[in-house]
Scaffold this motif. Structure first.
Motif, PDB file in Angstrom:
ATOM      1  N   GLN A 141       0.728  -1.310  -0.097  1.00  0.00           N
ATOM      2  CA  GLN A 141       0.110  -0.143  -0.032  1.00  0.00           C
ATOM      3  C   GLN A 141       0.803   1.478  -0.042  1.00  0.00           C
ATOM      4  N   ARG A 142       2.213   1.274  -0.124  1.00  0.00           N
ATOM      5  CA  ARG A 142       3.120   2.302  -0.317  1.00  0.00           C
ATOM      6  C   ARG A 142       2.817   2.661  -1.766  1.00  0.00           C
ATOM      7  N   THR A 143       3.214   3.958  -2.017  1.00  0.00           N
ATOM      8  CA  THR A 143       3.179   4.417  -3.713  1.00  0.00           C
ATOM      9  C   THR A 143       4.557   4.480  -4.031  1.00  0.00           C
ATOM     10  N   LEU A 144       4.917   3.870  -5.139  1.00  0.00           N
ATOM     11  CA  LEU A 144       6.074   4.100  -6.006  1.00  0.00           C
ATOM     12  C   LEU A 144       5.855   4.831  -7.119  1.00  0.00           C
ATOM     13  N   GLY A 145       6.551   6.027  -7.425  1.00  0.00           N
ATOM     14  CA  GLY A 145       6.574   6.926  -8.602  1.00  0.00           C
ATOM     15  C   GLY A 145       7.666   6.708  -9.660  1.00  0.00           C
ATOM     16  N   LEU A 146       7.437   6.190 -10.910  1.00  0.00           N
ATOM     17  CA  LEU A 146       8.299   5.963 -11.738  1.00  0.00           C
ATOM     18  C   LEU A 146       8.437   7.099 -12.633  1.00  0.00           C
ATOM     19  N   VAL A 147       9.744   7.658 -12.752  1.00  0.00           N
ATOM     20  CA  VAL A 147       9.777   8.915 -13.730  1.00  0.00           C
ATOM     21  C   VAL A 147      10.440   8.293 -15.115  1.00  0.00           C
ATOM     22  N   GLY A 148       9.750   8.254 -16.015  1.00  0.00           N
ATOM     23  CA  GLY A 148      10.225   7.503 -17.243  1.00  0.00           C
ATOM     24  C   GLY A 148       9.414   6.180 -17.119  1.00  0.00           C
ATOM     25  N   SER A 199       4.241  10.303  -3.929  1.00  0.00           N
ATOM     26  CA  SER A 199       5.005   8.699  -3.882  1.00  0.00           C
ATOM     27  C   SER A 199       5.875   8.887  -2.602  1.00  0.00           C
ATOM     28  N   ASP A 200       5.816   7.657  -2.341  1.00  0.00           N
ATOM     29  CA  ASP A 200       6.778   7.109  -0.828  1.00  0.00           C
ATOM     30  C   ASP A 200       8.214   7.079  -1.381  1.00  0.00           C
ATOM     31  N   PHE A 201       8.400   6.158  -2.563  1.00  0.00           N
ATOM     32  CA  PHE A 201       9.561   6.032  -3.405  1.00  0.00           C
ATOM     33  C   PHE A 201       9.407   6.809  -4.930  1.00  0.00           C
ATOM     34  N   ILE A 202      10.600   7.368  -5.363  1.00  0.00           N
ATOM     35  CA  ILE A 202      10.669   8.057  -6.520  1.00  0.00           C
ATOM     36  C   ILE A 202      11.866   7.301  -7.168  1.00  0.00           C
ATOM     37  N   SER A 203      11.531   6.487  -8.318  1.00  0.00           N
ATOM     38  CA  SER A 203      12.656   5.765  -8.926  1.00  0.00           C
ATOM     39  C   SER A 203      12.813   6.253 -10.439  1.00  0.00           C
ATOM     40  N   ILE A 204      14.007   6.716 -10.640  1.00  0.00           N
ATOM     41  CA  ILE A 204      14.316   7.441 -11.998  1.00  0.00           C
ATOM     42  C   ILE A 204      14.813   6.530 -13.167  1.00  0.00           C
ATOM     43  N   HIS A 205      14.150   6.644 -14.133  1.00  0.00           N
ATOM     44  CA  HIS A 205      14.343   5.801 -15.168  1.00  0.00           C
ATOM     45  C   HIS A 205      14.392   6.521 -16.750  1.00  0.00           C
ATOM     46  N   VAL A 206      15.128   7.540 -16.754  1.00  0.00           N
ATOM     47  CA  VAL A 206      15.124   8.517 -18.208  1.00  0.00           C
ATOM     48  C   VAL A 206      16.663   8.535 -18.256  1.00  0.00           C
ATOM     49  N   PRO A 207      16.848   9.091 -19.571  1.00  0.00           N
ATOM     50  CA  PRO A 207      18.368   9.315 -20.090  1.00  0.00           C
ATOM     51  C   PRO A 207      18.891  10.558 -19.559  1.00  0.00           C
ATOM     52  N   LEU A 208      19.916  10.732 -19.584  1.00  0.00           N
ATOM     53  CA  LEU A 208      20.610  12.190 -19.225  1.00  0.00           C
ATOM     54  C   LEU A 208      20.549  12.973 -20.549  1.00  0.00           C
TER      55      LEU A 208
END
Length: 317
Positions: A141-148, A199-208
């Motif tokens: 029930q925590r929220t994961l935010g995916l960037v990309g 989000s409780d966790f933000i995970s980054i998945h984008v190119p530089l």
């Protein structure tokens, strides 16, 4: 034909190239010996690199016989794609070969944040038995935010969903009926700011890129929950490191897991290394035996395909 490998490549891929009949010269430190690399590269039909070798106009001009460049991974910020295209040199990457490993790294980071077993082990070995301090919390029930929302995010979302997490994502290049939204059950955030606030966790998945450099900065950290963590397994430079240190030290956010840094390896006096709740790892999110074997074999076979006149399914230019 001759192939030059300038960085770490798993033995399976090297063996495959030799089985296919190529003369392979392998020096995993060559990326750090620029002048030597510039002298050697004209003698080779293909160049295989990781993320440290700077494949710029100077190197491409020196590589007079090169017919293809293989990248042992998916990040391309060390390769001048425009210059390669102008010289008609295809660049191929190890498309999705390490996606599962990176997804599992993200899960490991979230589990470590919620149940820090290594810290508990160290505390017990010091003679303590603090059950209350190490109570932890559930990912359920925590929220994961995916960037990309590419393939790594897709695989991460599936694993997070299995833990009972709510998953939201932000990606301006993903349409409503793309796989990750239509099939994986990820909710689309309208803006990055919206994702950060939920989000409780933000995970980054984008190119530089110019657009993503320092996209995670003090303004963005101020929108996050005080107990939230940032996880960056994408590229150093996306997170503004000084702003991150300030945000963690001031209590604006709880911490971070950084597998990639603007300058690698980390310097001993780096402020990042002084903050306990910023956890650092040496660019290993995709570095499992299985992923590296897949990466090496895929790049070896696709380089071979191009050298024999074919078009690689993994070509980026």
């Amino acid at each position: 034909m001759k192939i030059l490998v300038t960085e770490l490549m798993w033995e399976d891929g090297l063996a495959e190239l030799r089985r296919l009949g190529y003369a392979v010269d392998y020096d995993m430190e060559l990326s750090r010996k620029r002048e030597e690399l510039l002298e050697l590269v004209p003698n080779y039909d293909a160049l295989i690199v990781r993320n440290e070798t700077r494949v710029d106009s100077e190197l491409l001009d020196a590589a007079t016989n090169a017919r293809v460049i293989g990248r042992l991974g998916v990040g391309l910020d060390n390769i001048d794609l425009k210059a390669a295209k102008e010289r008609h040199i295809p660049v191929i990457s190890a498309k999705n070969a390490n996606a599962t490993s990176v997804a599992e790294y993200v899960m490991a980071a979230m589990l470590d944040a919620s149940r820090p077993l290594s810290d508990a082990d160290a505390d017990v070995r010091r003679g303590s038995w603090d059950r209350k301090f190490f109570t932890g919390y559930e990912l359920n029930q925590r929220t994961l935010g995916l960037v990309g929302m590419g393939e790594i995010s897709n695989r991460t979302a599936r694993r997070a969903k299995a833990f009972g997490m709510d998953v939201i994502g932000y990606d301006p290049f993903v349409a409503p009926f793309d796989h990750i939204l239509a099939e994986t059950g990820v909710r689309a955030a309208n803006t990055l700011d919206e994702l950060l606030g939920e989000s409780d966790f933000i995970s980054i998945h984008v190119p530089l890129t110019n657009d993503t450099k320092h996209m995670m900065n003090k303004d963005k950290f101020s929108l996050m929950k005080p107990h939230a963590y940032v996880i960056n397994s994408a590229r150093g430079g996306i997170v503004h490191e000084r702003d991150l240190v300030d945000a963690v030290e001031s209590g604006d956010i709880a911490g971070a897991y950084l597998d990639v840094l603007e300058k690698e390896p980390v310097e001993a006096d780096s402020p990042l290394a002084q903050v306990e709740s910023i956890r650092l790892s040496p660019h290993i999110a995709g570095l499992t035996d299985e992923a590296q074997s897949r990466t090496a074999m895929l790049v070896a076979q696709e380089v071979d395909r191009v050298l024999h006149g074919g078009r690689s399914i993994c070509a980026v230019v």
